[in-house]
Design a protein around this motif. Structure first.
Motif, PDB file in Angstrom:
ATOM      1  N   ASP A 117      61.050  26.033  37.530  1.00  0.00           N
ATOM      2  CA  ASP A 117      59.496  26.461  37.915  1.00  0.00           C
ATOM      3  C   ASP A 117      59.079  25.768  39.078  1.00  0.00           C
ATOM      4  N   VAL A 118      59.630  26.068  40.357  1.00  0.00           N
ATOM      5  CA  VAL A 118      59.812  25.094  41.490  1.00  0.00           C
ATOM      6  C   VAL A 118      58.340  25.794  42.327  1.00  0.00           C
ATOM      7  N   HIS A 119      57.592  24.923  42.945  1.00  0.00           N
ATOM      8  CA  HIS A 119      56.626  24.947  43.910  1.00  0.00           C
ATOM      9  C   HIS A 119      57.030  24.372  44.973  1.00  0.00           C
ATOM     10  N   TYR A 120      56.297  24.722  46.308  1.00  0.00           N
ATOM     11  CA  TYR A 120      56.515  24.174  47.467  1.00  0.00           C
ATOM     12  C   TYR A 120      55.314  23.993  48.420  1.00  0.00           C
ATOM     13  N   LEU A 121      54.845  22.657  48.556  1.00  0.00           N
ATOM     14  CA  LEU A 121      53.622  22.381  49.342  1.00  0.00           C
ATOM     15  C   LEU A 121      54.134  22.097  50.862  1.00  0.00           C
ATOM     16  N   VAL A 122      53.598  23.085  51.889  1.00  0.00           N
ATOM     17  CA  VAL A 122      53.779  23.067  53.149  1.00  0.00           C
ATOM     18  C   VAL A 122      52.674  22.526  53.766  1.00  0.00           C
ATOM     19  N   VAL A 123      52.736  21.186  54.260  1.00  0.00           N
ATOM     20  CA  VAL A 123      51.459  20.430  54.919  1.00  0.00           C
ATOM     21  C   VAL A 123      51.887  20.259  56.244  1.00  0.00           C
ATOM     22  N   GLY A 124      51.020  20.841  57.234  1.00  0.00           N
ATOM     23  CA  GLY A 124      51.186  20.749  58.889  1.00  0.00           C
ATOM     24  C   GLY A 124      50.824  21.893  59.321  1.00  0.00           C
ATOM     25  N   GLY A 125      50.505  21.899  60.809  1.00  0.00           N
ATOM     26  CA  GLY A 125      49.715  22.952  61.487  1.00  0.00           C
ATOM     27  C   GLY A 125      50.800  23.054  62.986  1.00  0.00           C
ATOM     28  N   ALA A 126      50.295  23.923  63.700  1.00  0.00           N
ATOM     29  CA  ALA A 126      50.972  23.985  65.100  1.00  0.00           C
ATOM     30  C   ALA A 126      50.775  22.788  65.822  1.00  0.00           C
ATOM     31  N   ASN A 127      51.690  22.574  66.864  1.00  0.00           N
ATOM     32  CA  ASN A 127      51.428  21.337  67.799  1.00  0.00           C
ATOM     33  C   ASN A 127      52.000  21.874  69.134  1.00  0.00           C
ATOM     34  N   ALA A 128      52.190  20.828  70.048  1.00  0.00           N
ATOM     35  CA  ALA A 128      52.490  21.132  71.385  1.00  0.00           C
ATOM     36  C   ALA A 128      53.952  21.883  71.348  1.00  0.00           C
ATOM     37  N   GLU A 129      54.735  21.731  70.380  1.00  0.00           N
ATOM     38  CA  GLU A 129      56.125  22.380  70.348  1.00  0.00           C
ATOM     39  C   GLU A 129      55.916  23.767  70.107  1.00  0.00           C
ATOM     40  N   GLY A 130      54.962  24.314  69.292  1.00  0.00           N
ATOM     41  CA  GLY A 130      54.939  25.823  69.023  1.00  0.00           C
ATOM     42  C   GLY A 130      54.173  25.812  67.368  1.00  0.00           C
ATOM     43  N   ASN A 131      54.226  26.954  66.956  1.00  0.00           N
ATOM     44  CA  ASN A 131      53.918  27.354  65.692  1.00  0.00           C
ATOM     45  C   ASN A 131      54.681  28.302  65.196  1.00  0.00           C
ATOM     46  N   TYR A 132      55.356  28.044  64.073  1.00  0.00           N
ATOM     47  CA  TYR A 132      56.325  28.462  63.283  1.00  0.00           C
ATOM     48  C   TYR A 132      55.947  29.170  61.995  1.00  0.00           C
ATOM     49  N   GLU A 133      54.506  28.779  61.779  1.00  0.00           N
ATOM     50  CA  GLU A 133      53.893  29.510  60.489  1.00  0.00           C
ATOM     51  C   GLU A 133      54.001  30.910  60.287  1.00  0.00           C
ATOM     52  N   PRO A 134      53.900  31.679  61.363  1.00  0.00           N
ATOM     53  CA  PRO A 134      54.161  33.309  60.928  1.00  0.00           C
ATOM     54  C   PRO A 134      55.396  33.572  60.411  1.00  0.00           C
ATOM     55  N   GLU A 135      56.450  32.912  61.054  1.00  0.00           N
ATOM     56  CA  GLU A 135      57.845  33.010  60.808  1.00  0.00           C
ATOM     57  C   GLU A 135      58.102  32.769  59.192  1.00  0.00           C
ATOM     58  N   LEU A 136      57.570  31.669  59.080  1.00  0.00           N
ATOM     59  CA  LEU A 136      57.492  30.898  57.483  1.00  0.00           C
ATOM     60  C   LEU A 136      56.943  31.847  56.501  1.00  0.00           C
ATOM     61  N   ARG A 137      55.615  32.301  56.834  1.00  0.00           N
ATOM     62  CA  ARG A 137      54.857  33.195  55.930  1.00  0.00           C
ATOM     63  C   ARG A 137      55.715  34.354  55.782  1.00  0.00           C
ATOM     64  N   SER A 138      56.304  35.117  56.896  1.00  0.00           N
ATOM     65  CA  SER A 138      57.126  36.134  56.634  1.00  0.00           C
ATOM     66  C   SER A 138      58.321  35.979  55.723  1.00  0.00           C
ATOM     67  N   LEU A 139      59.079  34.832  55.989  1.00  0.00           N
ATOM     68  CA  LEU A 139      60.173  34.529  54.998  1.00  0.00           C
ATOM     69  C   LEU A 139      59.782  34.428  53.401  1.00  0.00           C
ATOM     70  N   THR A 140      58.540  33.611  53.397  1.00  0.00           N
ATOM     71  CA  THR A 140      58.121  33.718  52.056  1.00  0.00           C
ATOM     72  C   THR A 140      58.024  35.123  51.422  1.00  0.00           C
ATOM     73  N   GLU A 141      57.211  35.870  52.270  1.00  0.00           N
ATOM     74  CA  GLU A 141      56.916  37.284  51.651  1.00  0.00           C
ATOM     75  C   GLU A 141      58.417  37.867  51.284  1.00  0.00           C
ATOM     76  N   GLN A 142      59.137  37.811  52.120  1.00  0.00           N
ATOM     77  CA  GLN A 142      60.465  38.604  51.994  1.00  0.00           C
ATOM     78  C   GLN A 142      61.256  37.996  50.744  1.00  0.00           C
ATOM     79  N   LEU A 143      61.289  36.789  50.530  1.00  0.00           N
ATOM     80  CA  LEU A 143      61.901  36.252  49.405  1.00  0.00           C
ATOM     81  C   LEU A 143      60.890  36.369  47.956  1.00  0.00           C
ATOM     82  N   GLY A 144      59.623  36.781  48.146  1.00  0.00           N
ATOM     83  CA  GLY A 144      58.956  37.230  46.841  1.00  0.00           C
ATOM     84  C   GLY A 144      58.474  35.670  46.172  1.00  0.00           C
TER      85      GLY A 144
END
Length: 274
Positions: A117-144
Protein backbone atom coordinates in the motif's frame (compact mmCIF):
# COMPACT_ATOMS: atom_id res chain seq x y z
CA UNK A 1 45.89 40.03 -5.18
CA UNK A 2 42.94 39.06 -3.00
CA UNK A 3 42.63 35.24 -2.68
CA UNK A 4 39.64 33.85 -4.50
CA UNK A 5 38.02 30.43 -4.22
CA UNK A 6 35.47 28.79 -6.47
CA UNK A 7 33.08 26.07 -5.31
CA UNK A 8 31.71 23.37 -7.62
CA UNK A 9 28.25 22.23 -6.55
CA UNK A 10 27.00 19.98 -9.38
CA UNK A 11 25.60 21.99 -12.26
CA UNK A 12 29.07 22.12 -13.79
CA UNK A 13 28.34 18.70 -15.28
CA UNK A 14 25.51 19.80 -17.61
CA UNK A 15 27.04 23.27 -18.08
CA UNK A 16 30.29 21.81 -19.45
CA UNK A 17 28.37 20.29 -22.36
CA UNK A 18 27.07 23.67 -23.55
CA UNK A 19 28.88 25.39 -26.45
CA UNK A 20 31.71 27.57 -25.16
CA UNK A 21 30.91 26.95 -21.50
CA UNK A 22 33.77 24.52 -20.88
CA UNK A 23 36.26 27.21 -21.90
CA UNK A 24 34.61 29.73 -19.58
CA UNK A 25 34.71 27.28 -16.69
CA UNK A 26 38.38 26.49 -17.21
CA UNK A 27 39.29 30.18 -17.44
CA UNK A 28 37.50 30.85 -14.15
CA UNK A 29 39.09 27.87 -12.42
CA UNK A 30 42.55 28.81 -13.66
CA UNK A 31 42.23 32.24 -12.03
CA UNK A 32 41.03 30.85 -8.69
CA UNK A 33 43.44 30.56 -5.76
CA UNK A 34 41.77 27.32 -4.68
CA UNK A 35 38.90 25.10 -5.74
CA UNK A 36 36.30 23.57 -3.43
CA UNK A 37 34.19 20.61 -4.54
CA UNK A 38 31.21 19.27 -2.63
CA UNK A 39 32.05 15.73 -3.80
CA UNK A 40 35.03 13.81 -5.16
CA UNK A 41 33.02 12.99 -8.29
CA UNK A 42 32.89 16.70 -9.13
CA UNK A 43 36.61 17.03 -8.54
CA UNK A 44 37.31 14.19 -10.95
CA UNK A 45 34.91 15.71 -13.49
CA UNK A 46 36.72 19.06 -13.37
CA UNK A 47 40.13 17.38 -13.69
CA UNK A 48 38.92 15.48 -16.76
CA UNK A 49 37.87 18.82 -18.26
CA UNK A 50 41.41 20.13 -17.76
CA UNK A 51 41.40 21.79 -14.33
CA UNK A 52 44.53 21.86 -12.14
CA UNK A 53 44.28 18.84 -9.81
CA UNK A 54 46.49 20.47 -7.17
CA UNK A 55 43.97 23.23 -6.43
CA UNK A 56 41.15 21.05 -5.11
CA UNK A 57 39.75 20.47 -1.65
CA UNK A 58 36.65 18.30 -1.20
CA UNK A 59 34.23 19.61 1.43
CA UNK A 60 30.83 17.94 1.38
CA UNK A 61 27.65 19.74 2.30
CA UNK A 62 26.47 19.48 5.88
CA UNK A 63 23.30 19.21 7.91
CA UNK A 64 21.70 21.26 10.69
CA UNK A 65 20.50 18.49 12.97
CA UNK A 66 18.71 21.01 15.17
CA UNK A 67 16.44 21.93 12.28
CA UNK A 68 15.99 18.41 10.87
CA UNK A 69 14.74 16.15 13.65
CA UNK A 70 12.44 13.16 13.86
CA UNK A 71 8.75 13.79 14.55
CA UNK A 72 6.34 11.13 15.74
CA UNK A 73 5.41 9.19 12.58
CA UNK A 74 1.77 8.71 13.55
CA UNK A 75 1.33 12.41 14.25
CA UNK A 76 3.07 13.40 11.02
CA UNK A 77 0.87 11.07 8.96
CA UNK A 78 -2.31 12.24 10.63
CA UNK A 79 -1.41 15.85 9.87
CA UNK A 80 -0.91 14.94 6.20
CA UNK A 81 -3.96 12.70 5.96
CA UNK A 82 -1.93 9.58 5.17
CA UNK A 83 -2.89 5.99 6.09
CA UNK A 84 -1.07 5.01 9.24
CA UNK A 85 -0.16 1.54 7.94
CA UNK A 86 0.89 2.56 4.39
CA UNK A 87 4.37 2.38 2.93
CA UNK A 88 5.41 5.95 2.14
CA UNK A 89 8.09 7.18 -0.25
CA UNK A 90 9.22 10.80 -0.44
CA UNK A 91 11.36 12.98 -2.69
CA UNK A 92 12.24 16.61 -1.98
CA UNK A 93 13.58 18.75 -4.80
CA UNK A 94 12.81 21.17 -7.58
CA UNK A 95 10.08 19.87 -9.89
CA UNK A 96 12.33 19.50 -12.92
CA UNK A 97 12.82 16.45 -15.10
CA UNK A 98 16.41 15.72 -14.03
CA UNK A 99 15.26 15.07 -10.45
CA UNK A 100 13.57 11.88 -11.64
CA UNK A 101 10.18 12.09 -9.92
CA UNK A 102 8.66 10.43 -13.00
CA UNK A 103 10.88 7.38 -12.58
CA UNK A 104 9.53 6.84 -9.06
CA UNK A 105 5.92 7.29 -10.19
CA UNK A 106 6.47 4.74 -12.95
CA UNK A 107 7.64 2.22 -10.33
CA UNK A 108 4.52 2.50 -8.22
CA UNK A 109 2.14 0.21 -10.18
CA UNK A 110 4.62 -2.66 -9.78
CA UNK A 111 4.97 -1.95 -6.06
CA UNK A 112 1.18 -1.97 -5.67
CA UNK A 113 0.97 -5.27 -7.58
CA UNK A 114 3.33 -6.72 -4.96
CA UNK A 115 0.71 -5.95 -2.35
CA UNK A 116 2.36 -2.83 -0.96
CA UNK A 117 0.00 0.00 0.00
CA UNK A 118 2.49 2.55 -1.27
CA UNK A 119 2.10 6.34 -1.27
CA UNK A 120 4.51 8.94 -2.66
CA UNK A 121 5.07 12.43 -1.26
CA UNK A 122 6.32 14.91 -3.88
CA UNK A 123 7.77 17.97 -2.15
CA UNK A 124 8.99 20.86 -4.26
CA UNK A 125 8.03 23.46 -6.80
CA UNK A 126 9.13 25.13 -10.00
CA UNK A 127 12.55 26.76 -10.16
CA UNK A 128 14.84 28.46 -12.66
CA UNK A 129 15.22 25.19 -14.59
CA UNK A 130 11.50 24.95 -15.27
CA UNK A 131 8.34 23.30 -13.96
CA UNK A 132 7.72 19.60 -14.60
CA UNK A 133 4.64 19.41 -12.37
CA UNK A 134 2.04 19.32 -15.20
CA UNK A 135 3.79 16.31 -16.75
CA UNK A 136 4.04 14.58 -13.36
CA UNK A 137 0.36 15.13 -12.63
CA UNK A 138 -0.57 13.85 -16.09
CA UNK A 139 1.53 10.71 -15.58
CA UNK A 140 -0.06 10.17 -12.18
CA UNK A 141 -3.54 10.32 -13.72
CA UNK A 142 -2.59 8.00 -16.60
CA UNK A 143 -1.39 5.37 -14.13
CA UNK A 144 -4.41 5.72 -11.85
CA UNK A 145 -2.31 6.92 -8.93
CA UNK A 146 -3.97 10.21 -8.03
CA UNK A 147 -4.91 8.88 -4.58
CA UNK A 148 -1.36 7.63 -3.99
CA UNK A 149 0.82 10.51 -5.23
CA UNK A 150 0.59 13.62 -3.06
CA UNK A 151 1.92 16.94 -4.35
CA UNK A 152 2.77 19.00 -1.26
CA UNK A 153 4.34 21.96 -3.07
CA UNK A 154 7.47 23.81 -2.03
CA UNK A 155 8.06 23.90 1.73
CA UNK A 156 10.49 25.97 3.83
CA UNK A 157 13.32 23.99 5.43
CA UNK A 158 11.78 24.29 8.90
CA UNK A 159 8.65 22.48 7.66
CA UNK A 160 10.37 19.57 5.92
CA UNK A 161 10.72 17.43 9.03
CA UNK A 162 6.97 16.76 8.96
CA UNK A 163 6.73 15.00 5.57
CA UNK A 164 10.16 13.40 6.05
CA UNK A 165 9.08 11.94 9.39
CA UNK A 166 5.85 10.68 7.81
CA UNK A 167 7.76 8.64 5.22
CA UNK A 168 9.51 5.27 5.29
CA UNK A 169 12.08 5.73 2.50
CA UNK A 170 13.61 8.76 0.78
CA UNK A 171 14.27 8.33 -2.95
CA UNK A 172 16.37 10.50 -5.24
CA UNK A 173 16.26 9.21 -8.82
CA UNK A 174 18.07 12.21 -10.25
CA UNK A 175 20.20 12.42 -13.40
CA UNK A 176 22.96 14.46 -11.76
CA UNK A 177 23.87 15.78 -8.32
CA UNK A 178 26.83 17.36 -6.58
CA UNK A 179 26.36 16.50 -2.92
CA UNK A 180 22.62 16.41 -2.23
CA UNK A 181 21.94 18.12 1.10
CA UNK A 182 18.50 16.58 1.10
CA UNK A 183 19.94 13.08 1.55
CA UNK A 184 21.46 14.06 4.89
CA UNK A 185 18.27 15.93 5.81
CA UNK A 186 16.31 12.72 5.21
CA UNK A 187 18.77 10.67 7.28
CA UNK A 188 18.50 13.19 10.11
CA UNK A 189 14.81 12.32 10.12
CA UNK A 190 15.72 8.60 10.30
CA UNK A 191 15.01 7.79 6.65
CA UNK A 192 17.05 5.31 4.60
CA UNK A 193 17.80 6.50 1.07
CA UNK A 194 17.49 4.98 -2.40
CA UNK A 195 19.49 7.08 -4.88
CA UNK A 196 20.89 6.87 -8.37
CA UNK A 197 24.61 6.37 -8.86
CA UNK A 198 25.33 9.90 -10.07
CA UNK A 199 27.53 12.67 -8.71
CA UNK A 200 28.21 12.40 -5.01
CA UNK A 201 25.19 10.23 -4.15
CA UNK A 202 27.29 7.12 -3.51
CA UNK A 203 29.69 9.23 -1.43
CA UNK A 204 26.80 10.18 0.88
CA UNK A 205 25.00 6.81 0.85
CA UNK A 206 28.31 5.05 1.41
CA UNK A 207 27.26 2.18 3.70
CA UNK A 208 24.59 -0.52 3.27
CA UNK A 209 22.93 0.47 6.54
CA UNK A 210 22.22 3.93 5.05
CA UNK A 211 20.38 2.85 1.91
CA UNK A 212 20.76 1.59 -1.62
CA UNK A 213 22.44 2.96 -4.76
CA UNK A 214 21.02 2.05 -8.18
CA UNK A 215 22.24 2.66 -11.75
CA UNK A 216 20.88 5.69 -13.58
CA UNK A 217 17.98 5.03 -15.98
CA UNK A 218 17.49 1.44 -14.82
CA UNK A 219 13.79 1.29 -14.02
CA UNK A 220 13.88 -2.35 -12.96
CA UNK A 221 16.76 -1.78 -10.53
CA UNK A 222 14.99 1.26 -9.07
CA UNK A 223 11.75 -0.65 -8.57
CA UNK A 224 13.55 -3.57 -6.93
CA UNK A 225 15.52 -1.24 -4.64
CA UNK A 226 12.36 0.59 -3.56
CA UNK A 227 10.63 -2.71 -2.85
CA UNK A 228 13.61 -3.92 -0.82
CA UNK A 229 13.96 -0.65 1.07
CA UNK A 230 10.26 -0.53 1.96
CA UNK A 231 10.39 -4.06 3.38
CA UNK A 232 13.72 -3.77 5.26
CA UNK A 233 13.93 -3.13 9.00
CA UNK A 234 16.33 -0.19 9.09
CA UNK A 235 18.06 1.05 12.23
CA UNK A 236 17.01 4.69 12.71
CA UNK A 237 19.71 5.41 15.29
CA UNK A 238 22.44 4.63 12.73
CA UNK A 239 20.85 6.98 10.21
CA UNK A 240 20.52 9.91 12.61
CA UNK A 241 24.05 9.35 13.98
CA UNK A 242 25.48 9.50 10.45
CA UNK A 243 23.64 12.77 9.82
CA UNK A 244 25.05 14.26 13.02
CA UNK A 245 28.55 13.21 11.98
CA UNK A 246 28.08 15.42 8.91
CA UNK A 247 27.05 18.57 10.79
CA UNK A 248 27.73 21.95 9.20
CA UNK A 249 30.06 22.86 12.08
CA UNK A 250 32.55 20.24 10.88
CA UNK A 251 32.40 21.60 7.33
CA UNK A 252 33.02 25.13 8.60
CA UNK A 253 36.22 23.99 10.29
CA UNK A 254 37.45 22.49 7.01
CA UNK A 255 36.73 25.70 5.14
CA UNK A 256 38.38 27.85 7.80
CA UNK A 257 41.55 25.78 7.51
CA UNK A 258 41.54 26.23 3.74
CA UNK A 259 41.02 29.99 3.94
CA UNK A 260 43.77 30.33 6.53
CA UNK A 261 46.15 28.49 4.23
CA UNK A 262 45.42 31.20 1.66
CA UNK A 263 46.32 33.96 4.10
CA UNK A 264 42.83 34.87 5.27
CA UNK A 265 42.86 35.87 8.97
CA UNK A 266 41.01 33.50 11.30
CA UNK A 267 39.29 36.40 13.11
CA UNK A 268 36.91 38.16 10.70
CA UNK A 269 36.84 41.18 13.04
CA UNK A 270 40.60 41.62 13.16
CA UNK A 271 40.52 44.36 10.53
CA UNK A 272 43.46 42.84 8.65
CA UNK A 273 43.12 42.70 4.90
CA UNK A 274 42.85 39.16 3.50
Amino acid sequence: DIPCTVTLRGTEVPHASLPGRREQLLQCWQQASAMICVSDSLKQHAIRLGADATKFTVVGNGIDTNKFTVMDKTQARQQLGLPLDAKVLITVGGLVKRKGFHHVINCMPSLVQQGLDVHYLVVGGANAEGNYEPELRSLTEQLGLTHRVHFLGALPPAALKQPLSAADVFVLASANEGWANVILEAMACALPVVATDVGGNSEVVCKPELGLIVPLDDQTALQQALSQALQTQWQPELLTAYAKANHWDLRILQLQQLYQSLGVPSDPNSGAAP
